[in-house]
Structure formats: C-alpha cells, structure tokens
Design a protein around this motif. Structure first.
Motif, short mmCIF file in Angstrom:
data_model
loop_
_atom_site.label_atom_id
_atom_site.label_comp_id
_atom_site.label_asym_id
_atom_site.label_seq_id
_atom_site.Cartn_x
_atom_site.Cartn_y
_atom_site.Cartn_z
N MET A 23 -1.99 -11.15 50.39
CA MET A 23 -2.40 -10.42 49.18
C MET A 23 -2.97 -9.05 49.51
O MET A 23 -2.68 -8.07 48.81
CB MET A 23 -3.42 -11.24 48.39
CG MET A 23 -2.91 -12.59 47.91
SD MET A 23 -1.39 -12.46 46.89
CE MET A 23 -1.11 -14.20 46.50
N THR A 24 -3.81 -8.94 50.56
CA THR A 24 -4.33 -7.62 50.92
C THR A 24 -3.22 -6.73 51.45
O THR A 24 -3.24 -5.51 51.24
CB THR A 24 -5.46 -7.72 51.96
OG1 THR A 24 -5.00 -8.46 53.11
CG2 THR A 24 -6.69 -8.41 51.38
N GLY A 25 -2.23 -7.32 52.15
CA GLY A 25 -1.09 -6.54 52.62
C GLY A 25 -0.27 -5.99 51.46
O GLY A 25 0.13 -4.82 51.47
N PRO A 65 -18.71 -8.43 47.19
CA PRO A 65 -19.06 -7.10 46.66
C PRO A 65 -19.37 -6.07 47.74
O PRO A 65 -19.16 -4.88 47.55
CB PRO A 65 -20.30 -7.37 45.79
CG PRO A 65 -20.29 -8.83 45.53
CD PRO A 65 -19.67 -9.45 46.74
N ILE A 66 -19.93 -6.53 48.87
CA ILE A 66 -20.37 -5.59 49.90
C ILE A 66 -19.35 -5.38 51.00
O ILE A 66 -19.51 -4.47 51.82
CB ILE A 66 -21.70 -6.07 50.54
CG1 ILE A 66 -21.50 -7.43 51.23
CG2 ILE A 66 -22.82 -6.13 49.51
CD1 ILE A 66 -22.67 -7.85 52.10
N MET A 67 -18.30 -6.21 51.04
CA MET A 67 -17.38 -6.15 52.17
C MET A 67 -16.70 -4.80 52.34
O MET A 67 -16.65 -4.27 53.47
CB MET A 67 -16.34 -7.27 52.07
CG MET A 67 -15.46 -7.41 53.31
SD MET A 67 -16.42 -7.70 54.83
CE MET A 67 -16.89 -9.41 54.60
N PRO A 68 -16.17 -4.19 51.27
CA PRO A 68 -15.56 -2.86 51.49
C PRO A 68 -16.53 -1.86 52.10
O PRO A 68 -16.21 -1.16 53.07
CB PRO A 68 -15.12 -2.44 50.09
CG PRO A 68 -14.92 -3.73 49.35
CD PRO A 68 -15.99 -4.63 49.88
N GLU A 69 -17.76 -1.80 51.54
CA GLU A 69 -18.76 -0.84 52.04
C GLU A 69 -19.21 -1.22 53.45
O GLU A 69 -19.42 -0.33 54.31
CB GLU A 69 -19.96 -0.82 51.09
CG GLU A 69 -21.01 0.21 51.45
CD GLU A 69 -22.15 0.24 50.45
OE1 GLU A 69 -23.22 0.78 50.79
OE2 GLU A 69 -21.97 -0.27 49.32
N ALA A 96 -9.88 -0.77 55.14
CA ALA A 96 -10.95 -1.77 54.98
C ALA A 96 -10.40 -3.06 54.38
O ALA A 96 -10.82 -4.17 54.73
CB ALA A 96 -12.07 -1.22 54.10
N ALA A 97 -9.42 -2.93 53.47
CA ALA A 97 -8.81 -4.12 52.86
C ALA A 97 -8.11 -4.97 53.93
O ALA A 97 -8.17 -6.20 53.89
CB ALA A 97 -7.83 -3.72 51.78
N ILE A 98 -7.45 -4.30 54.88
CA ILE A 98 -6.79 -5.04 55.96
C ILE A 98 -7.81 -5.80 56.81
O ILE A 98 -7.64 -6.98 57.12
CB ILE A 98 -5.96 -4.08 56.84
CG1 ILE A 98 -4.85 -3.42 56.00
CG2 ILE A 98 -5.37 -4.83 58.03
CD1 ILE A 98 -3.85 -4.38 55.42
N TRP A 99 -8.91 -5.12 57.19
CA TRP A 99 -9.95 -5.79 57.96
C TRP A 99 -10.60 -6.92 57.15
O TRP A 99 -10.94 -7.98 57.68
CB TRP A 99 -11.03 -4.80 58.40
CG TRP A 99 -10.89 -4.38 59.83
CD1 TRP A 99 -10.54 -3.16 60.31
CD2 TRP A 99 -11.12 -5.20 60.98
NE1 TRP A 99 -10.52 -3.17 61.70
CE2 TRP A 99 -10.87 -4.41 62.12
CE3 TRP A 99 -11.49 -6.54 61.16
CZ2 TRP A 99 -10.99 -4.89 63.42
CZ3 TRP A 99 -11.61 -7.03 62.47
CH2 TRP A 99 -11.37 -6.22 63.58
#
Length: 399
Positions: free
Chosen positions: A356-358, A24-28, A41-44
């Motif tokens: 999947m994030t790509g 839940p916190i990863m994008p932020e 952020a999704a790539i990281w």
C-alpha cells in the motif's frame, strides 16, 4: 472472572496502541531521524510496519502454542514486561536501525492477541464466543483510539513523548495482571508444547486440515490485507490529500477507533443474534467495499472525517469470522487456532504496508502519470471483493 476479563481486554488494548501510537508521529519521526521527503518517509514507514508484523507472524503461533502448554497467564505477563522495556528503547532511539530493532521486539511482545483470544475461548460458552471475540475487537478499537490520540496530543512535547506514556501504561497493566490474572488452561485441555507445530507454517497446516476451515482462513487473510490499508497509508494519504496535521490525523484515527469499538463491543452481539454470523459477515464486507470506493476518490477532508464512522461498520467481520472458525475447532486447539489467525493477521501486516505504501508513493508523486493518492483504497477494494466472493462459497463445519 470480571477482573481477569478486564485485564485481558486491557492487554489487547495495549497491543493495539503499539500500532496506533506511532501513526500520527511516524512521518515526522522518520524525517527527523532519517531526513528526506514524505514519499521516502512512507517507504521507511512501510518497512517499520512490516518488521513489526513479521514478528507477529512468526511468534503468534509460538505464543499461542506456549499458552496451550504453559498457560495464558505466563505468556501475557512476560510479554507485557518486555513491551514496557521496548517502549523505553524506542523513546531514546536515535537511528533508523534502533527504531527498526524496537519495532521487531514490539512485534514479538504484541503477538499475544492469540493468547487473549484463547482465554476468551476458554471462558466462553459456544453462543457467547462471537460477542466475546467482539469485546476483544472493541478493546483493540479503544487501543486504536488511545494510541493515535496520545500520539497526536503528546507530539506537542516531541516525537518521543508518546513512547514514554506507552511504557508506563504497559508497566501498570503488567502489575495489575500479577495480582488478578488466574490460569484458565486445565489438565484436560493442556497440550504438550511442540516446536514443530509452533512453526507458523505447520500450525497453519494443522488448523487448515480441520473440515471447512481452509477457505475461511483465506477469507480472513484477504480481509486483513484489505483492512490494513488504513494504518499503512492513512497518515501519508491525509497529509497529501487534505494537508492534515499530526493532531488531526490522531483525531481521525480516534474517531475510527471509537466507531470500531462501538461496533465490535456493541453491534456485533445483536447482529449475530438476529442475523447469524454468516449474514453479519456478508453485510460487513459489503460496507468495506463501498467505503474503499468512496475514499479512493475523495478530495474533501471534512467529508472524509464524516465518512469514518460509516467505514467502521465493517468491523463486525473479524469477530464473526473468528467465531465461525472457533466453532469448527476442538477445545484443545483453541490457542493454536488463535495463533494461526494472529499469524495471518500479521502476514497481512507484512504485505499490506509494503504494497500500500508502494502504491501510494507511486501515485502521489508530483510527476506521476496518474495522480491518485487514494489508489491504495482501490486495491484494498479489489482484494476485499475477492474475499467476499470466496466467503459466499465457503461452508465451515462445527466441531
């Protein structure tokens, strides 16, 4: 044996929290540390997840083989101790490189699922294995509930608060293990540690050489790559598609974890008793294929939340697959088998987040030729179908 049983389940729960806590916190957190857009952020996020999983791929067989040679107790306790320290480092990390280092160490210490599963194989009668592996899956589900819920709720106090909570819980579990965990490896099942066999590739070859195991390993791998679409893109997908907050993301992942725990802790036992492991796997994979297809095109957040318990029905697949392969593996290689499965699971966690994030980043951009944030679920559906077709052709042999 009840207290050691609970300790091992608690350790698996902590391992699962290492995955779910940051979702839940990863994008932020990434935007806070690195800056940039949600797509970046999704790539990281994929890179961090891949680093975590790569270490599980390398160290799953190593820890599994170490537990065959030196016992389950030492491997579990040392891993928990280091995990607690790692969460403390993550709590103060101020750069992407330190976050990356934390996920690398976390991946190593969370590679104990193989050792936990080997403990279950040690203490289970043949007809109990599917149910007891299901309890491990249920513990993973509880951890997957607690991780996102803790991450979502404690995000109110900052993006670092969840890591301090996880460090304390890991330390507490370590202290409990010191008091209650016995050793289940006996002189008859002890196997000398071999660095050559601890190599994930060589361990895979040794297990794949067992009659009927090779195609089952492929099924397990394809299933794992497919199912990890959820932790890989769920936070980014639900923000993009439904505008969900970290708290809502945590709640949704908690609902999934509760469903997964209920299925693997309760449904797996009557399912395998009445249907058998093979038919249970077939129904579970069909549920997953159907769920992926619905999620790919879903645009209503409330419907997505209601659909989550249905998607959890597919969670019967993993413990039933483990049981089939465990039946075909000698007792002296149970730790090695579980190490291989941990490596395959980890390899899927290397591949799935990156792919999947790509795919998500490509189809979620405003300028995308086809705007479809749910595209990763279509890819997961295709992979699951390939695994399903392969499973229908496989026939494992009981050792």
């Amino acid at each position: 044996m009840r207290l050691p049983f609970l300790f091992v389940l608690g350790t698996v729960m902590i391992d699962a929290m290492g995955i779910g806590l940051v979702l839940p916190i990863m994008p932020e957190l990434i935007v806070e540390v690195q800056g940039g857009t949600l797509a970046n952020a999704a790539i990281w996020g994929g890179i961090l997840s891949t680093a975590f999983a790569a270490m599980q791929f390398v160290f799953g067989p190593i820890l599994g083989n170490l537990s065959d040679a030196y016992g389950r107790r030492a491997v579990l306790l040392v891993s928990l101790f280091i995990m607690s320290l790692d969460y403390m480092v993550m709590a103060v990390a101020g750069s992407m490189w330190l976050l990356l280092l934390g996920r690398i160490v976390g991946g190593i210490t969370a590679a104990t699922h193989a050792t936990a599963a080997a403990f279950m194989a040690d203490v289970s009668k043949p007809h109990e294995k599917a149910a007891n592996f299901g309890l491990l899956g249920a513990a993973f589900g509880v951890g997957f509930v607690l991780g996102p819920v803790i991450g979502g709720l404690l995000s109110e106090y900052g993006t670092r608060a969840p890591f301090w909570a996880a460090a304390a819980l890991s330390a507490l579990t370590f202290l409990v293990g010191l008091l209650v965990m016995p050793e289940t490896v006996t002189a008859n099942t002890l196997r000398v540690f071999s660095l050559r066999r601890a190599n994930p590739v060589n361990s895979l070859r040794a297990i794949a050489a067992l009659p009927g195991i090779r195609p089952m390993l492929w099924v397990y791998f394809l299933y794992s790559v497919s199912i990890y679409v959820y932790p890989a893109i769920w936070a980014y997908f639900t923000i993009e598609r439904f505008g969900w907050s970290p708290q809502m993301i945590g709640l949704s992942l908690g609902v999934y974890g509760i469903g997964m725990a209920a299925v693997q802790g309760g449904l797996i036992r009557p399912a395998t008793r009445h249907l058998g492991e093979r038919v249970t796997i077939i129904y579970g994979m069909l549920f997953e294929i159907f769920s992926f297809l619905l999620l790919a095109f879903l645009t209503n957040g409330f419907v997505a939340l209601m659909l989550i318990p249905i998607t959890a029905l597919g969670a019967v697949v993993s413990p039933a697959l483990q049981a089939l392969m465990s039946h075909a593996t000698p007792n002296s290689q149970q730790g090695e088998l579980q190490g291989v499965l941990t490596s395959l699971n980890a390899l899927s966690m290397v591949i799935s987040p990156l792919v999947m994030t790509g795919v998500f980043a490509q189809f979620a951009r405003p300028e995308a030729a086809i705007y479809l944030p749910g595209a990763p679920f279509l890819l997961a559906m295709l992979l699951m179908f390939v695994g399903f077709a392969l499973f229908l052709r496989s026939r494992p042999v009981v050792a």
